[in-house]
Write an enzyme that holds these catalytic residues in place. Structure first.
Site, mmCIF file in Angstrom:
data_model
loop_
_atom_site.group_PDB
_atom_site.id
_atom_site.type_symbol
_atom_site.label_atom_id
_atom_site.label_comp_id
_atom_site.label_asym_id
_atom_site.label_seq_id
_atom_site.Cartn_x
_atom_site.Cartn_y
_atom_site.Cartn_z
ATOM 1 N N GLU A 29 0.887 -1.223 -0.041
ATOM 2 C CA GLU A 29 -0.075 -0.087 0.022
ATOM 3 C C GLU A 29 0.781 1.391 -0.057
ATOM 4 O O GLU A 29 0.624 2.268 0.659
ATOM 5 C CB GLU A 29 -0.884 0.084 1.239
ATOM 6 C CG GLU A 29 -1.774 -1.314 1.234
ATOM 7 C CD GLU A 29 -2.797 -1.051 2.303
ATOM 8 O OE1 GLU A 29 -3.895 -1.431 2.207
ATOM 9 O OE2 GLU A 29 -2.400 -0.626 3.436
ATOM 10 N N GLU A 66 -6.818 -6.688 -1.792
ATOM 11 C CA GLU A 66 -7.374 -6.765 -0.423
ATOM 12 C C GLU A 66 -9.005 -6.523 -0.772
ATOM 13 O O GLU A 66 -9.073 -5.224 -1.227
ATOM 14 C CB GLU A 66 -6.861 -5.793 0.578
ATOM 15 C CG GLU A 66 -5.558 -6.155 1.227
ATOM 16 C CD GLU A 66 -4.967 -5.507 2.317
ATOM 17 O OE1 GLU A 66 -5.810 -4.393 2.788
ATOM 18 O OE2 GLU A 66 -3.987 -5.371 2.397
#
Length: 937
Positions: free
Chosen positions: A177, A247
């Site tokens: 991320e 995710e």
């Protein structure tokens, strides 16, 4: 597959046909062993449960239709102290990967070094905070030196288990991320460096990233909603690679004092999954599929208001609960993953198509097509459930049952076997060859109705004459049927040419209890509440209930001469016929109160020192300082740097609980003469996501007497209008708001709370590096911007209410000095000098035995902390984590793997010294269910 990385000066050529299983990819999907694969991925963290639970959790993922496991690797678990590596026991991540391989599950490895995961410090070991010139998640030389030492340990474990080495690791992720921290351009050098470090250490499977990329890697997207937008973004960036949801947030984390995070219901979960499939994603990682527990001190902290600390449970409202129990979301995940298996080839080969179907207003259609086969996604925006007519190509009109907001798949001439096509609304969850029979399983609602059309190039012989309304075309090659989804499964037999076809219609209850087992052959167990696969091939289950008729499909059934299931039924009763387990009895509590006034000094420092400064990863510190007063008085203390909640004691008596952190204040009452000032501080978790990673914990800045705290959320001006920022104000303000305050005797000030970019003090802009308004929390020293007397604050405000905005003022001459810091020890002697009378922070100990446990049950034990305040739990010397009875967590996991039959020791440390009279252990509801074998090995 050839993976080329030219940007780093390296060129890695991989021919997986020479070693292990072939793995390659194109724009449509990953291709493993020559077959396109839709990746149903279960995100499971080995470090959030005892090793003894790994098999049960992984088996449950496999039974839910997951074919891949995604796991982080937590650096701080493996190197808790510098140079001391631990890959044993619960931390044996290599054994976890081996178990995934044994169970036939592919693996996506995410070694970080940053993992976020609501895990303390985002996975970094605490001691990195103590290194000089350290800047996290950058090209910082000091930081990368330690990262590469970590890679030297973790990468060989992953490398030897890659699919190219006959393992099942198919993808490895670079960092995590990073796009949330820095854009692609700003972070490219750092990300490319980590990529190269993985390649240089022998990673030769494809590299992926999520939310932020690196050259030569495949980027995925993290989200819960907005699948179409995320897909389009990835298509613009990388049109020629697979599209993964790296995710897909099945639930959310919880933090102390906040409501339970159960907003993502099973119904919404199904809809969001269908949106991702409809958009064209070829893999979905369910984050989390099983969350587990933040044992010890490993629960993290995230940006937002000042004290967002993770609870000990990481249940995450995930499909598989913290205790490994199946939930309604588990059944939803299983249904949708079985749907992707039954239509895998179509989903991965098909392309979006223009709408050639018609429906009434309020029903929205999107379609995909491949080789003349079509799949429609019908979404209702109506207020009620109904049967809605959908007219397909060639004028075929199909009634389809759709609930408000639901997305229902419509199969339009999908070839279920050579020469036989199916048109139907609803979920196809099985399309398998079982023995000589093509078995098609359709799931619907309880009592629902599904219209089915079979078309073939040969006559279709329907073998259930008269039992189900049907209509055949004159040539016998088209068969229309209206079928209801009853509690008793309807089983329809067809014969097309020489092919025997069974169609099984399941209602919602029975499809929730349908289990597909895949090995050398496909088998189904239908009608069981729960299922388990033992290490030796033993399959056991819990009955679906007294009104459920379970049955088996596959080579464990007795067959008739024509290959049909003979209709054998296996009944095990209600599954609740085991004698109820008696909960362990917690009695004869022994207590030991912390002797605050007689604690050792632990060394004296000018100011309090934080946890990392004292080489402490977690736990409790007690800070002490003596204050001389010439009279009885009340004073406001200002804490210039505090990052955890603290209890304030004066002369052994508690006076305040400090919840606000960053910077904070507390009013203290002092008496004439010497006063012993003490602060009990628990390490509540380091930031796991923030541009400000690596904050010191505890109290580590100066503390001042005779300060002042001003609440700043009220009394602002927008022109002539008075605005209160703790109230809801619709829409953004047209201009910056203004407010004044007076600075008189004090010469220092800290502004803390929900600041906004563009903050100005006396006309000068206050620069806050890295801060974003949605963080809603920061502490900034504004002393350099102030003047004596009246001061003007100007701040743009885009959203209200604000949770906190406070001005703390103090004078440097009033600093309290000479502080000692003492670690609160876990080891307590309860046998000598036990204190059942004293008040204040107290340890409580009880011992308990387990009842006799039958081999045919699977018990799970919980600890309910009714009546306690805040503290931590120890079980047989293992730290079960923090507790805080401000919600939302009420019960705490007690792993059966960490228990003995007799003499278990439970220790509760309670900050307020409350008595554990109402604390209890109990087994969960499913613990009394009897598990019976479905097969004999």
């Amino acid at each position: 597959m050839t993976y080329t990385n030219e940007t780093s000066g390296l060129q890695t050529l991989i021919d997986n046909s020479q070693q292990g299983t072939q793995l390659h990819y194109d724009a449509k999907s990953f291709i493993i062993g020559g077959k396109r694969v839709f990746l149903n991925i279960a995100s499971i963290h080995y470090f959030r449960m005892p090793r003894q639970e790994w098999r049960e959790v992984l088996v449950k993922a496999k039974l839910a239709g997951m074919n891949c496991v995604d796991t982080y690797f937590a650096w701080n678990v493996h190197e808790p102290e510098e140079g001391k590596w631990d890959f044993s026991g619960d931390n044996d991540c290599g054994a976890f990967l081996d178990l995934c391989a044994e169970l036939g599950l592919w693996v996506i490895a995410r070694p970080g070094p940053f993992i976020c995961a609501e895990w303390d410090f985002g996975g970094f070991p605490y001691w990195l905070k103590t290194k000089e010139n350290m800047q996290f998640r950058t090209d910082n030389e000091a930081y990368l030196r330690y990262v590469y030492l970590y890679f030297d340990q973790i990468v060989p474990i992953i490398r030897s288990r890659q699919i190219t080495q006959d393992g099942t690791v198919i993808l490895v992720q670079v960092e995590n991320e990073y796009g949330y921290l820095a854009g692609d351009v700003l972070g490219m050098s750092y990300m490319n460096g980590l990529r190269d470090a993985l390649l240089e250490r022998g990673i030769d499977v494809p590299l992926i990233t999520c939310e932020g990329g690196a050259e030569g890697t495949i980027e995925g997207a993290n989200f819960w909603s907005g699948a179409d937008g995320h897909y389009e973004k990835l298509m613009r960036k990388q049109p020629d690679v697979p599209k993964l949801v790296t995710e897909f947030w099945t639930g959310w984390f919880e933090h102390w004092g906040a409501p339970a995070a159960t907003q993502k219901t099973p119904v919404l979960y199904e809809k969001r999954m269908m949106e991702a499939i409809r958009a064209g994603f070829d893999g979905i990682s369910h984050y989390m599929f099983f969350g587990g527990t933040n044992f010890g001190g490993y629960g993290g902290r995230t940006v937002g208001s000042s004290d967002i600390y993770m609870v000990t449970s990481y249940d995450y409202d995930a499909p598989l609960s913290e205790y490994g129990r199946i939930t309604a979301k588990f059944r939803t995940a299983k249904k949708v993953s079985l749907f992707t298996q039954a239509l895998g080839d179509f989903l991965l080969e098909s392309e979006p198509m223009d709408n050639m179907a018609r429906c009434e207003e309020g029903i929205q259609l999107q379609g995909r097509e491949w080789n003349g086969q079509k799949l429609w996604f019908a979404e209702s925006v109506k207020q009620e459930k109904g049967m809605f007519p959908i007219t397909l190509e060639s004028g075929r009109t199909l009634p389809v049952s759709i609930k408000p907001g639901q997305i229902v798949p419509i199969l339009d001439r999908i070839e279920i076997c050579p020469g036989l096509k199916l048109t139907s609304g609803g979920f196809l969850i099985g399309n398998d060859r079982i023995g000589e029979v093509r078995t098609v399983i359709l799931a619907g609602d309880d009592g629902g109705r599904t219209h089915i059309i079979f078309e073939s190039d040969q006559p279709i012989h329907y073998d259930n004459a008269g039992s189900i309304p049907h209509e055949s075309s004159p040539d016998g090659r088209t068969l229309h049927m209206d079928v209801f989804h009853f509690q008793t499964s309807q089983r329809i037999w067809l014969k097309v040419g020489g092919q025997l076809v069974e169609v099984i219609m399941l209602n919602g209850y029975m499809s929730d209890r349908a289990w597909k087992l895949q090995g050398n052959e496909v088998r189904w167990a239908i009608g069981w509440e729960d299922l388990d696969l033992g290490a030796e091939g033993r399959i056991s289950g819990v009955s679906g209930g007294s009104d459920c008729d379970p049955f088996l499909l596959g080579n464990w059934d007795r067959k008739g001469d024509d290959g049909r299931d003979t209709g054998d039924r296996i009944l095990h009763g209600s599954g609740n016929d085991t004698k109820p387990l008696l909960s362990p009895n917690l009695s004869e509590w022994k207590r030991k109160t912390v002797p605050l006034l007689s604690l050792g000094s632990g060394g004296i420092a000018e100011r309090p020192r934080g946890f990392a400064e004292l080489a402490l990863a977690f736990g409790y510190l007690i800070y002490s300082s003596d204050v001389e007063c010439d009279r009885d008085q009340e004073s406001t203390l200002i804490f210039s740097a505090i990052q955890d909640s603290a209890r304030l004691f004066v002369n052994g008596r508690e006076q305040a609980m400090i919840r606000q952190v960053g910077a904070a204040s507390a009013v203290v009452r002092l008496t004439k003469g010497r006063n012993k000032l003490q602060l009990l501080v628990q390490h509540m978790g380091s930031l796991n996501f923030s541009p400000y990673l690596g904050e010191e914990k505890g109290i580590f800045g100066a503390i001042y007497m005779d300060g002042s705290a001003i609440e700043l959320r009220r009394g602002w001006y927008c022109g002539e209008e008075v605005v209160h920022l703790d109230e809801v104000n619709p829409g953004p303000f047209a201009s910056a708001l203004t407010r004044t305050f007076e600075l008189m005797e004090n010469d220092q000030a800290i502004l803390v709370g929900a600041l906004n970019s563009g903050l100005r003090i006396n006309g000068r802009e206050v620069l806050i590096d890295g801060y974003q308004n949605w963080f809603a929390y920061h502490a900034v020293d504004i002393s350099a911007y102030l003047v004596k007397g009246s001061n003007l604050i100007e701040m743009p405000v885009s959203q209200t209410p604000l949770n906190r905005l406070e001005l703390l003022m103090f004078n440097r001459s009033r600093e309290l000095r000479n502080w000692s810091s003492v670690l609160l020890e876990d080891a307590v002697n309860f046998e000598e000098g036990s204190d059942s009378i004293g008040s204040g922070p107290t340890w409580n100990r009880s011992k308990f035995d387990l009842p006799a446990i039958s081999e045919d049950i699977n018990p799970k034990l919980k600890l309910r902390m009714t009546g306690m305040s805040k503290g931590y739990l120890l079980l047989n010397g293992r730290n079960l984590g923090r507790y805080w009875q401000i919600g939302p967590q009420e019960d705490y996991k007690v792993p059966m793997a960490w228990l003995k039959q007799t003499g278990n020791e439970l220790i509760l440390f309670d900050e307020e010294g409350r008595r554990p009279d109402r604390v209890k252990l109990f087994f969960d509801e499913q613990s009394n269910r009897s598990w019976q074998p479905l097969n004999e090995t």
